[in-house]
Design a protein around this motif. Sequence first.
Motif, PDB file in Angstrom:
ATOM      1  N   GLY A  37       0.776  -1.227   0.000  1.00 48.67           N
ATOM      2  CA  GLY A  37       0.000   0.000   0.000  1.00 48.67           C
ATOM      3  C   GLY A  37       0.807   1.276   0.000  1.00 48.67           C
ATOM      4  N   LEU A  38       2.124   1.196  -0.220  1.00 45.71           N
ATOM      5  CA  LEU A  38       2.977   2.385  -0.308  1.00 45.71           C
ATOM      6  C   LEU A  38       3.494   2.490  -1.740  1.00 45.71           C
ATOM      7  CD1 LEU A  38       4.484   4.771   1.042  1.00 45.71           C
ATOM      8  CD2 LEU A  38       6.314   3.155   1.597  1.00 45.71           C
ATOM      9  N   PHE A  39       3.404   3.713  -2.297  1.00 46.30           N
ATOM     10  CA  PHE A  39       3.752   3.932  -3.697  1.00 46.30           C
ATOM     11  C   PHE A  39       4.592   5.183  -3.853  1.00 46.30           C
ATOM     12  CE2 PHE A  39      -0.354   1.901  -3.396  1.00 46.30           C
ATOM     13  CZ  PHE A  39      -0.245   0.832  -4.266  1.00 46.30           C
ATOM     14  N   SER A  40       5.375   5.202  -4.934  1.00 44.91           N
ATOM     15  CA  SER A  40       6.005   6.457  -5.348  1.00 44.91           C
ATOM     16  C   SER A  40       5.247   6.936  -6.580  1.00 44.91           C
ATOM     17  CB  SER A  40       7.493   6.276  -5.652  1.00 44.91           C
ATOM     18  OG  SER A  40       7.674   5.500  -6.807  1.00 44.91           O
ATOM     19  N   LEU A  41       5.086   8.228  -6.665  1.00 49.58           N
ATOM     20  CA  LEU A  41       4.411   8.865  -7.791  1.00 49.58           C
ATOM     21  C   LEU A  41       5.408   9.847  -8.376  1.00 49.58           C
ATOM     22  CD1 LEU A  41       1.645   9.294  -9.302  1.00 49.58           C
ATOM     23  CD2 LEU A  41       1.334  11.253  -7.769  1.00 49.58           C
ATOM     24  N   THR A  42       5.806   9.608  -9.623  1.00 51.13           N
ATOM     25  CA  THR A  42       6.835  10.429 -10.257  1.00 51.13           C
ATOM     26  C   THR A  42       6.285  11.028 -11.542  1.00 51.13           C
ATOM     27  OG1 THR A  42       8.513   8.911  -9.404  1.00 51.13           O
ATOM     28  CG2 THR A  42       9.203  10.438 -11.139  1.00 51.13           C
ATOM     29  N   ALA A  43       6.443  12.349 -11.685  1.00 55.40           N
ATOM     30  CA  ALA A  43       6.041  13.003 -12.929  1.00 55.40           C
ATOM     31  C   ALA A  43       6.868  12.414 -14.065  1.00 55.40           C
ATOM     32  CB  ALA A  43       6.263  14.506 -12.826  1.00 55.40           C
ATOM     33  N   ASN A  44       6.226  12.191 -15.203  1.00 57.53           N
ATOM     34  CA  ASN A  44       6.945  11.595 -16.327  1.00 57.53           C
ATOM     35  C   ASN A  44       8.105  12.454 -16.806  1.00 57.53           C
ATOM     36  OD1 ASN A  44       5.231   9.453 -16.108  1.00 57.53           O
ATOM     37  ND2 ASN A  44       4.329   9.652 -18.142  1.00 57.53           N
ATOM     38  N   ASP A  45       8.041  13.771 -16.550  1.00 61.25           N
ATOM     39  CA  ASP A  45       9.164  14.631 -16.916  1.00 61.25           C
ATOM     40  C   ASP A  45      10.195  14.722 -15.780  1.00 61.25           C
ATOM     41  OD1 ASP A  45       8.029  16.295 -15.004  1.00 61.25           O
ATOM     42  OD2 ASP A  45       7.566  17.921 -16.411  1.00 61.25           O
ATOM     43  N   ARG A  46       9.989  13.933 -14.731  1.00 55.94           N
ATOM     44  CA  ARG A  46      10.887  13.841 -13.567  1.00 55.94           C
ATOM     45  C   ARG A  46      10.955  15.131 -12.746  1.00 55.94           C
ATOM     46  NH1 ARG A  46      11.357   8.603 -12.960  1.00 55.94           N
ATOM     47  NH2 ARG A  46      12.567   7.511 -14.505  1.00 55.94           N
ATOM     48  N   SER A  47       9.991  16.028 -12.906  1.00 57.25           N
ATOM     49  CA  SER A  47      10.009  17.299 -12.181  1.00 57.25           C
ATOM     50  C   SER A  47       9.526  17.166 -10.739  1.00 57.25           C
ATOM     51  CB  SER A  47       9.152  18.335 -12.906  1.00 57.25           C
ATOM     52  OG  SER A  47       7.792  17.905 -12.943  1.00 57.25           O
ATOM     53  N   LEU A  52       2.898   8.033  -1.705  1.00 52.33           N
ATOM     54  CA  LEU A  52       1.473   7.902  -1.437  1.00 52.33           C
ATOM     55  C   LEU A  52       1.202   6.619  -0.673  1.00 52.33           C
ATOM     56  CD1 LEU A  52       0.183   8.567  -5.079  1.00 52.33           C
ATOM     57  CD2 LEU A  52       0.459  10.254  -3.261  1.00 52.33           C
ATOM     58  N   VAL A  53       0.132   6.637   0.130  1.00 51.50           N
ATOM     59  CA  VAL A  53      -0.344   5.398   0.744  1.00 51.50           C
ATOM     60  C   VAL A  53      -1.785   5.179   0.334  1.00 51.50           C
ATOM     61  CG1 VAL A  53       1.208   5.379   2.739  1.00 51.50           C
ATOM     62  CG2 VAL A  53      -1.000   6.485   2.939  1.00 51.50           C
ATOM     63  N   ASP A  54      -2.136   3.920   0.230  1.00 55.66           N
ATOM     64  CA  ASP A  54      -3.508   3.530  -0.030  1.00 55.66           C
ATOM     65  C   ASP A  54      -4.296   3.722   1.259  1.00 55.66           C
ATOM     66  OD1 ASP A  54      -5.838   2.255  -1.074  1.00 55.66           O
ATOM     67  OD2 ASP A  54      -5.181   0.404  -0.111  1.00 55.66           O
ATOM     68  N   ALA A  55      -5.313   4.572   1.208  1.00 57.80           N
ATOM     69  CA  ALA A  55      -6.094   4.879   2.407  1.00 57.80           C
ATOM     70  C   ALA A  55      -6.797   3.642   2.957  1.00 57.80           C
ATOM     71  CB  ALA A  55      -7.100   5.985   2.111  1.00 57.80           C
TER      72      ALA A  55
END
Length: 130
Positions: A37-47, A52-55
Amino acid sequence: MSVVELPVPAQLLFVAPPPGLEPAVKFTLAAIADATGLFSLTANDRSARLYLVDAATHLPHYTPQLDDTELSSIGTDAAGVTVLVVVNPGVQSTVNLAAPLLLNSQSGSCAQVILETGDWPLRAPLTPAG
């Protein structure tokens, strides 16, 4: 107890740029190994990169009122939405409950919404389960 993996798409497309991350709308979501339930969220342009966690997995008492208009903007209803919240890592990690991310886990369409009720804090302490 068995570990259940959350079925989420790897590529997300926000219907509008998340606040503070403009103009990015295309992101990659990746599960963190050995952290259900733990994720990384990365902009495709790497900016930008967020965690994030799943609530549903980590915050079972978090029950924000979701607007039908917000849900329809990502092409789903309350039954088909995955609610994710931004983690602010630190000595005492917190989560932003005032602005969840709503994810249509079938299409990858996503929106960050700001809850207007004031019922949920911007920096709620994230405590270990158990």
